[in-house]
Each structure stands twice: as C-alpha cells, then as structure tokens.
Enzyme design. Sequence first.
Site, PDB file in Angstrom:
ATOM      1  CG  ASP A  66       4.218  -7.442   2.475  1.00  0.00           C
ATOM      2  OD1 ASP A  66       3.353  -8.333   2.334  1.00  0.00           O
ATOM      3  OD2 ASP A  66       3.952  -6.237   2.349  1.00  0.00           O
ATOM      4  CG  ASN A 135       3.269   4.906   3.783  1.00  0.00           C
ATOM      5  OD1 ASN A 135       3.012   4.046   2.952  1.00  0.00           O
ATOM      6  ND2 ASN A 135       3.981   4.658   4.871  1.00  0.00           N
ATOM      7  CG  HIS A 137       3.714   0.832   2.284  1.00  0.00           C
ATOM      8  ND1 HIS A 137       3.411   0.727   3.614  1.00  0.00           N
ATOM      9  CD2 HIS A 137       2.735   0.137   1.630  1.00  0.00           C
ATOM     10  CE1 HIS A 137       2.321  -0.005   3.736  1.00  0.00           C
ATOM     11  NE2 HIS A 137       1.897  -0.367   2.561  1.00  0.00           N
ATOM     12  CD  GLU A 142       6.072   1.422   5.930  1.00  0.00           C
ATOM     13  OE1 GLU A 142       5.541   2.187   5.100  1.00  0.00           O
ATOM     14  OE2 GLU A 142       5.413   0.756   6.747  1.00  0.00           O
TER      15      GLU A 142
HETATM   16  C1  GLP Z   1      -0.022  -3.321   3.323  1.00  0.00           C
HETATM   17  C2  GLP Z   1       0.946  -4.384   2.774  1.00  0.00           C
HETATM   18  C3  GLP Z   1       1.139  -4.244   1.307  1.00  0.00           C
HETATM   19  C4  GLP Z   1      -0.179  -3.947   0.664  1.00  0.00           C
HETATM   20  C5  GLP Z   1      -0.576  -2.535   1.006  1.00  0.00           C
HETATM   21  C6  GLP Z   1      -1.971  -2.155   0.522  1.00  0.00           C
HETATM   22  O1  GLP Z   1       0.494  -2.696   4.435  1.00  0.00           O
HETATM   23  N1  GLP Z   1       2.230  -4.414   3.396  1.00  0.00           N
HETATM   24  O2  GLP Z   1       1.730  -5.428   0.784  1.00  0.00           O
HETATM   25  O3  GLP Z   1      -0.077  -4.076  -0.728  1.00  0.00           O
HETATM   26  O4  GLP Z   1      -0.392  -2.291   2.394  1.00  0.00           O
HETATM   27  O5  GLP Z   1      -2.972  -2.832   1.215  1.00  0.00           O
HETATM   28  P1  GLP Z   1      -4.498  -2.764   0.769  1.00  0.00           P
HETATM   29  O6  GLP Z   1      -4.583  -3.548  -0.490  1.00  0.00           O
HETATM   30  O7  GLP Z   1      -5.257  -3.423   1.900  1.00  0.00           O
HETATM   31  O8  GLP Z   1      -4.839  -1.351   0.574  1.00  0.00           O
END
Ligand code: GLP
Length: 238
Positions: A66, A135, A137, A142
């Site tokens: 992403d 959440n 996602h 989302e």
């Molecule tokens: C972010 C990204 C995701 C990521 C997730 C968890 O918003 N869009 O690709 O995997 O949230 O992030 P983290 O590993 O910092 O908890």
Amino acid sequence: MEVKVTSNDEFAARAADYAEAAINSQSVRNLCFPTGDTPQAMYRELVRRFERGELSFAQVHAFGLDEWGDLSADDPSRCIARLRHELYDLVDLPASQIHYLEPNHSNVAQMCRQYEDEIAACGGLTLSIVGIGLNGHVGFNEPGSQVTDGTRVVSLAARTKQVASKYNLGMIPDWGVTMGLATLLASQQVLILATGEHKASIVRELLQAEPSEQLPASWFLRHPQCVLLLDEAAASEL
Ligand code: GLP
C-alpha cells in the site's frame, strides 16, 4: 487460518522463515511486502540471511502492499522509501523487479489496473505478507471494503489516521492506494503478522469473527493457506 504463537525473540526468525520458503520456491517468487512497525525485525533478519549468503532475492518480484496519498515522490515516509531503506536496497533485488504503487500518477485508476496486470504477468503472488491494523484493516482495506475489491484508491478511516501519527509523516493523508482484498486473497499463501499487546484485542476479535466487511482481515480466515503469526503479547487475549 493457522495460528502460530512465538516468543518475542523468535518472532522475526519465524516470520523470515515463511518469506525465505517463498523466496526459494521452485515456481514463481512473487512477494507482497508491507510497511509499518511490525515487519521491521523480519526485514532485519532477511537482510542478515542475505549477508550470510543464505538467501538471494535475485529471482524475486517484490510488490508493495500500500501507499499513502499526498506525499511527495521523495518523501522518506512513503512506503516504497521505507521498503527500500529496510530491505530492497540492502539485498540483491534487481531494480526492475521492484513494483510499487504510485499515488501521484496522473491517472491513478489506470496505475492501479496496471499493478494488477503486473502481478498477473509475473504469474500471481506466491506469498502476501501483511500486518493488521487496530481496526482490522489489511493494507489500507478499511472496514467496509468488499471482498471483491482490487487495487484501488481508498479513503483512510479516522482510526488509521490517528495511528498514522506514530510514523512521523509530515502530514496525515486522507487517502491512500492499496492492493485489494481480492488481490491478496488470490495469493497462494498469506502471512499475517501481529506483535504487541496493543494488537491483542483485534487478534481476539478476528479469531472470533465470521468473515464480514466490518473486519477486513476476517476474509483471510477461509484462505486455504493463511498463517497468523503472533508474538506472545499479541496472543495474550486468546
Ligand atoms: C498501516 C498500514 C498497513 C500496516 C498496518 C499495521 O496503516 N497501511 O499496511 O500493516 O497499518 O501497522 P503497524 O505494523 O505499524 O502496526
């Protein structure tokens, strides 16, 4: 979905084992890589294995999961910049095999379609490595995302924008571009990573859920080859 729990110390090595198996697969070696805090230790471990001569990325096609909208092309907070910094620039991955989403493209919808075409042209995804948001996602899929969604532009949920402050982005974008749930579900294998106590409640919710649009990660419950890899803290409410 298979659930595996490791100690915090073992987490990076176990996650890297899954990546290494896909990288050494006999057929296509196309991996989807996420950013965020969770995969960083796994990337350090993969780099160590490369440096020891145990692993080569020469045959890998790497696809970014992403990307934030609204950040300039040279912003170091962009997902592609972080992936280069944490992994791509540190191993023998050929530049021509790095695929990434470009939100600043003049025709972003077309760019998204091309991304799907690139994945298909390479023979599909061998392993998609993803994190899970607070959440539920996956990527920027989302709550409310459809299981049939491909790569596309999305609005970010309020919760995601709140959490994004930890990444030190100069500004918090309202939108992003993400590989879709359908894109990820078509992967031969999926590895969902979650670490830390703050992920414990969404992990519990996920494992109690039926697949639903409200919890995007729940669609992976029925994927035939999906592993949810947790450290003990993320598994503490199970
Ligand atoms: C972010 C990204 C995701 C990521 C997730 C968890 O918003 N869009 O690709 O995997 O949230 O992030 P983290 O590993 O910092 O908890």
